[in-house]
Design a protein around this motif. Structure first.
Motif, PDB file in Angstrom:
ATOM      1  N   ALA A 102       0.836  -1.199   0.000  1.00 14.66           N
ATOM      2  CA  ALA A 102       0.000   0.000   0.000  1.00 14.66           C
ATOM      3  C   ALA A 102       0.873   1.253   0.000  1.00 14.66           C
ATOM      4  CB  ALA A 102      -0.919  -0.007   1.217  1.00 14.66           C
ATOM      5  N   PRO A 103       0.308   2.377  -0.411  1.00 14.50           N
ATOM      6  CA  PRO A 103       1.096   3.620  -0.414  1.00 14.50           C
ATOM      7  C   PRO A 103       1.646   3.987   0.966  1.00 14.50           C
ATOM      8  CG  PRO A 103      -0.942   3.885  -1.662  1.00 14.50           C
ATOM      9  CD  PRO A 103      -1.030   2.556  -0.983  1.00 14.50           C
ATOM     10  N   GLN A 104       0.890   3.693   2.025  1.00 15.03           N
ATOM     11  CA  GLN A 104       1.338   3.935   3.395  1.00 15.03           C
ATOM     12  C   GLN A 104       1.243   2.622   4.170  1.00 15.03           C
ATOM     13  OE1 GLN A 104      -1.398   7.237   4.363  1.00 15.03           O
ATOM     14  NE2 GLN A 104       0.430   8.536   4.524  1.00 15.03           N
ATOM     15  N   PRO A 105       2.301   1.834   4.166  1.00 14.83           N
ATOM     16  CA  PRO A 105       2.242   0.484   4.737  1.00 14.83           C
ATOM     17  C   PRO A 105       1.892   0.447   6.220  1.00 14.83           C
ATOM     18  CG  PRO A 105       4.179   0.739   3.353  1.00 14.83           C
ATOM     19  CD  PRO A 105       3.589   2.104   3.503  1.00 14.83           C
ATOM     20  N   GLU A 106       2.388   1.401   7.026  1.00 18.07           N
ATOM     21  CA  GLU A 106       2.164   1.306   8.466  1.00 18.07           C
ATOM     22  C   GLU A 106       0.691   1.377   8.842  1.00 18.07           C
ATOM     23  OE1 GLU A 106       4.477   3.760  10.986  1.00 18.07           O
ATOM     24  OE2 GLU A 106       6.256   2.501  10.815  1.00 18.07           O
ATOM     25  N   PRO A 107      -0.060   2.406   8.430  1.00 13.39           N
ATOM     26  CA  PRO A 107      -1.479   2.424   8.811  1.00 13.39           C
ATOM     27  C   PRO A 107      -2.280   1.294   8.181  1.00 13.39           C
ATOM     28  CG  PRO A 107      -0.952   4.267   7.341  1.00 13.39           C
ATOM     29  CD  PRO A 107       0.339   3.659   7.766  1.00 13.39           C
ATOM     30  N   PHE A 108      -1.948   0.942   6.942  1.00 14.93           N
ATOM     31  CA  PHE A 108      -2.652  -0.175   6.320  1.00 14.93           C
ATOM     32  C   PHE A 108      -2.322  -1.486   7.037  1.00 14.93           C
ATOM     33  CE2 PHE A 108      -3.402   2.740   2.828  1.00 14.93           C
ATOM     34  CZ  PHE A 108      -4.610   2.306   2.304  1.00 14.93           C
ATOM     35  N   GLY A 109      -1.060  -1.652   7.437  1.00 10.95           N
ATOM     36  CA  GLY A 109      -0.670  -2.851   8.160  1.00 10.95           C
ATOM     37  C   GLY A 109      -1.360  -2.956   9.505  1.00 10.95           C
ATOM     38  N   THR A 110      -1.451  -1.815  10.219  1.00  9.65           N
ATOM     39  CA  THR A 110      -2.132  -1.808  11.506  1.00  9.65           C
ATOM     40  C   THR A 110      -3.604  -2.175  11.347  1.00  9.65           C
ATOM     41  OG1 THR A 110      -0.614  -0.128  12.348  1.00  9.65           O
ATOM     42  CG2 THR A 110      -2.701  -0.393  13.504  1.00  9.65           C
ATOM     43  N   ALA A 111      -4.229  -1.611  10.322  1.00 12.97           N
ATOM     44  CA  ALA A 111      -5.636  -1.933  10.065  1.00 12.97           C
ATOM     45  C   ALA A 111      -5.806  -3.411   9.726  1.00 12.97           C
ATOM     46  CB  ALA A 111      -6.165  -1.060   8.930  1.00 12.97           C
ATOM     47  N   ALA A 112      -4.885  -3.945   8.930  1.00 18.98           N
ATOM     48  CA  ALA A 112      -4.964  -5.360   8.557  1.00 18.98           C
ATOM     49  C   ALA A 112      -4.823  -6.256   9.778  1.00 18.98           C
ATOM     50  CB  ALA A 112      -3.891  -5.697   7.529  1.00 18.98           C
ATOM     51  N   VAL A 113      -3.909  -5.899  10.690  1.00 17.90           N
ATOM     52  CA  VAL A 113      -3.734  -6.694  11.908  1.00 17.90           C
ATOM     53  C   VAL A 113      -5.016  -6.689  12.731  1.00 17.90           C
ATOM     54  CG1 VAL A 113      -2.508  -6.833  14.114  1.00 17.90           C
ATOM     55  CG2 VAL A 113      -1.242  -6.369  12.012  1.00 17.90           C
ATOM     56  N   ALA A 114      -5.642  -5.521  12.881  1.00 22.84           N
ATOM     57  CA  ALA A 114      -6.867  -5.425  13.672  1.00 22.84           C
ATOM     58  C   ALA A 114      -7.998  -6.236  13.045  1.00 22.84           C
ATOM     59  CB  ALA A 114      -7.281  -3.962  13.818  1.00 22.84           C
ATOM     60  N   VAL A 115      -8.162  -6.129  11.724  1.00 24.76           N
ATOM     61  CA  VAL A 115      -9.250  -6.837  11.042  1.00 24.76           C
ATOM     62  C   VAL A 115      -9.025  -8.352  11.080  1.00 24.76           C
ATOM     63  CG1 VAL A 115     -10.371  -7.225   8.827  1.00 24.76           C
ATOM     64  CG2 VAL A 115      -9.860  -4.895   9.568  1.00 24.76           C
ATOM     65  N   VAL A 116      -7.814  -8.777  10.727  1.00 22.95           N
ATOM     66  CA  VAL A 116      -7.515 -10.213  10.743  1.00 22.95           C
ATOM     67  C   VAL A 116      -7.624 -10.754  12.171  1.00 22.95           C
ATOM     68  CG1 VAL A 116      -5.694 -11.932  10.396  1.00 22.95           C
ATOM     69  CG2 VAL A 116      -6.106 -10.172   8.658  1.00 22.95           C
ATOM     70  N   GLY A 117      -7.085  -9.994  13.138  1.00 23.44           N
ATOM     71  CA  GLY A 117      -7.175 -10.435  14.531  1.00 23.44           C
ATOM     72  C   GLY A 117      -8.605 -10.564  15.008  1.00 23.44           C
ATOM     73  N   GLY A 118      -9.458  -9.603  14.645  1.00 22.59           N
ATOM     74  CA  GLY A 118     -10.859  -9.680  15.044  1.00 22.59           C
ATOM     75  C   GLY A 118     -11.580 -10.848  14.406  1.00 22.59           C
ATOM     76  N   ALA A 119     -11.382 -11.038  13.093  1.00 20.96           N
ATOM     77  CA  ALA A 119     -12.048 -12.140  12.394  1.00 20.96           C
ATOM     78  C   ALA A 119     -11.565 -13.498  12.913  1.00 20.96           C
ATOM     79  CB  ALA A 119     -11.791 -12.025  10.891  1.00 20.96           C
ATOM     80  N   ALA A 120     -10.262 -13.628  13.109  1.00 24.58           N
ATOM     81  CA  ALA A 120      -9.719 -14.900  13.598  1.00 24.58           C
ATOM     82  C   ALA A 120     -10.186 -15.183  15.020  1.00 24.58           C
ATOM     83  CB  ALA A 120      -8.193 -14.862  13.537  1.00 24.58           C
ATOM     84  N   THR A 121     -10.269 -14.139  15.854  1.00 23.30           N
ATOM     85  CA  THR A 121     -10.764 -14.318  17.215  1.00 23.30           C
ATOM     86  C   THR A 121     -12.213 -14.791  17.210  1.00 23.30           C
ATOM     87  OG1 THR A 121      -9.260 -12.603  18.044  1.00 23.30           O
ATOM     88  CG2 THR A 121     -11.163 -13.147  19.419  1.00 23.30           C
ATOM     89  N   LEU A 122     -13.016 -14.231  16.312  1.00 26.98           N
ATOM     90  CA  LEU A 122     -14.422 -14.639  16.197  1.00 26.98           C
ATOM     91  C   LEU A 122     -14.533 -16.115  15.840  1.00 26.98           C
ATOM     92  CD1 LEU A 122     -17.474 -14.051  15.961  1.00 26.98           C
ATOM     93  CD2 LEU A 122     -17.045 -13.393  13.584  1.00 26.98           C
TER      94      LEU A 122
END
Length: 533
Positions: free
Chosen positions: A93-113
């Protein structure tokens, strides 16, 4: 406040006794080491770091029977591949850090569910978020969008094969281990204190017995009777006598060995318990509508907390200028892998303390002189140590997990040790704090009330079926479904603050009475008596 928190600190520091830990730890270490050695020898150390995440497939379904283990490992491999893909996409992504943080939160939430709903067990949704986090911080090219998932898939397949190899040697080993653990957990009740202090021991014994029932197939009556004997001890109908505990430990030692299971003298109630369990399982397989249970809503609440806490931790780390903001998000997701607020508190304490000390070991490991082979050896050793320690105490395991996480990142993107340690410490504390706050906010305050309602419904249905046996299927199946809901409600409520210490006995009494009534029905659906003979 100090008096109320100190018992929880002591509980978080408790080291549990374990069995059969070495076999699993060596499997996990082998699954990690082989792809690392192959790819480093081929001159692709960065690829080796990515392949490590597929190897984490071997961390799941630790002691599950092989049929269920195969399914869980396949699902875990699929999730890890998806996590690596999401992380690699974020890195592009153009800005890897915020996109990476968002990806971690989304994947973590879905996997936790999903892990919460299907009761996958440790390490839960954490490894999927970890795979996303580290790959989002690695340098990537468009080609890596397919190469990284492919590397992960290859190592996941290897890990799957390693974890399933035991089926060729001793297919019944997980079943025997589950039965032995149930007997030992029941035996431990003879020294457990009464009241609130002994609540944890009773909950652990009930959970071990349920796992044993799930592990024993219908064609193993001897093992089923042993679990029924453990359930008799858990019920306390004869008191928790030292001589009974010694007999249970002796049976556990015998069943843990290969060969025919011991056959103890049984009571009629134990025979009825085995038959009731079989009829209960058959009734649940009958077609018909089912009322939604409490597991999905409970898992969704925790997943929402993981998503919100992970996103908030990552954003705060990013706006304050800390490097590697995904670590804060990852820590928030990690502490929300527990089943209750109390266990989340324990995990927060353990992760914060273990990471603080583990960072000194990590700094020494990163600063070790040597080449990539030094990293490979350190990663394999750390993986084995982590798996030996995690079943004893999560905080102790963090002494190995912290260096492991940093070393895997070093394979893909070397970073000065001082920068790694400072960022990791601050962000771990930040993530743990936000994760604990999220756990308190999404806490299921109605869990105890729902459990009381489930107990009442099972008791009412049991009484009704005992009085009127004219309906061969409808009321019996309804009771079976209510028993399932009760077990799920108890799993959701266990460990929540304020749970009545006597509720475990109420649950067990209601379940046992319900299954005894089912055992008395020899005229159930699809030739029930013939199916259970």
């Amino acid at each position: 406040m100090g008096k109320s928190i100190m018992p929880e600190v002591k509980a978080a520091a408790k080291v549990r006794p374990v069995d059969a830990a070495w076999a699993f730890a060596l499997r996990a270490g082998l699954a990690v080491a082989i792809p690392l050695v192959v790819l480093v020898a081929a001159g692709h150390p960065a690829w080796a770091g990515v392949a490590t995440f597929g190897a984490f497939t071997a961390l799941y379904a630790r002691d599950e029977p092989y049929p269920r283990r195969a399914r869980v490992l396949t699902a875990a491999a699929t999730g890890l591949i998806a996590g690596v893909f999401a992380g690699t996409a974020a890195a592009l992504a153009p800005q890897p850090e915020p996109f990476g943080t968002a990806a971690v939160a989304v994947v973590g939430g879905a996997a936790t569910l999903l892990c919460g709903r299907f009761r996958v067990g440790p390490p839960g949704g954490l490894m999927f978020a970890f795979a996303t986090a580290v790959t989002s911080a690695m340098p990537a090219t468009p080609t890596d969008l397919w190469r990284h998932p492919l590397l992960c898939a290859g190592s996941a397949l290897l890990a799957w094969l390693i974890a399933m190899t035991g089926a060729l040697i001793d297919r019944d080993a997980p079943m025997r281990l589950a039965v032995a653990r149930a007997l030992r957990a029941a035996a431990a009740l003879s020294t457990a204190p009464a009241g609130t202090a002994g609540l944890l021991a009773r909950q652990q014994a009930a959970a071990a017995i349920e796992r044993a029932w799930r592990a024993v197939p219908p064609d193993r009556p001897a093992e089923a009777l042993l679990i029924a004997r453990a359930e008799t001890e858990l019920s306390g109908v004869h008191g928790h006598r030292p001589e009974a505990a010694a007999a249970l430990r002796s049976l556990a030692d015998q069943v843990a060995r290969r060969g025919p299971a011991p056959v103890p003298e049984t009571e009629q109630a134990e025979t009825d318990e085995v038959l009731g369990r079989r009829i209960y399982a058959l009734l649940l397989r009958e077609p018909g509508p089912r009322r939604p249970g409490p597991v999905w809503p409970a898992a969704a609440r925790v997943a929402l907390g993981a998503l919100a806490a992970g996103a908030a931790a990552g954003v705060l780390a990013h706006v304050t200028g800390l490097g590697h903001p995904y670590w804060a998000a990852l820590s928030a997701v990690a502490v929300l892998q527990a089943d209750s607020l109390r266990l989340t508190l324990h995990k927060s304490i353990q992760r914060a303390a273990g990471t603080t000390i583990g960072l000194f070991l990590a700094g020494a490991a990163v600063a070790l002189p040597g080449d990539h082979w030094t990293l490979v050896a350190a990663i394999a050793i750390a993986q084995v140590c982590a798996e030996l320690l995690v079943v004893r105490n999560y905080g102790l395991a963090m002494l190995a997990i912290t260096p492991l996480a940093l070393l895997v990142g070093e394979l893909g993107k070397p970073t000065p040790a001082a920068d790694l340690i400072g960022d990791r410490l601050v962000q771990t504390l930040l993530g743990c704090a936000l994760g604990l706050i999220a756990a308190a906010l999404v806490r299921n305050r109605a869990a105890a009330r729902h459990l009381d309602e489930a107990i009442d419904e099972v008791t009412t249905a049991t009484t009704a079926l005992r009085r009127d046996r004219s309906d061969a299927t409808g009321e019996a199946r309804r009771l079976a479904l209510l028993l399932l809901t009760l077990r799920e409600a108890y799993g959701v409520a266990s460990g929540e603050p304020g749970l009545d210490p006597g509720v475990t006995e109420q649950v067990l009494t209601a379940e046992r009475a319900g299954r005894q009534v089912l055992a008395g029905r020899r005229d159930g659906p699809s030739g029930l008596s013939g199916s259970t003979a």
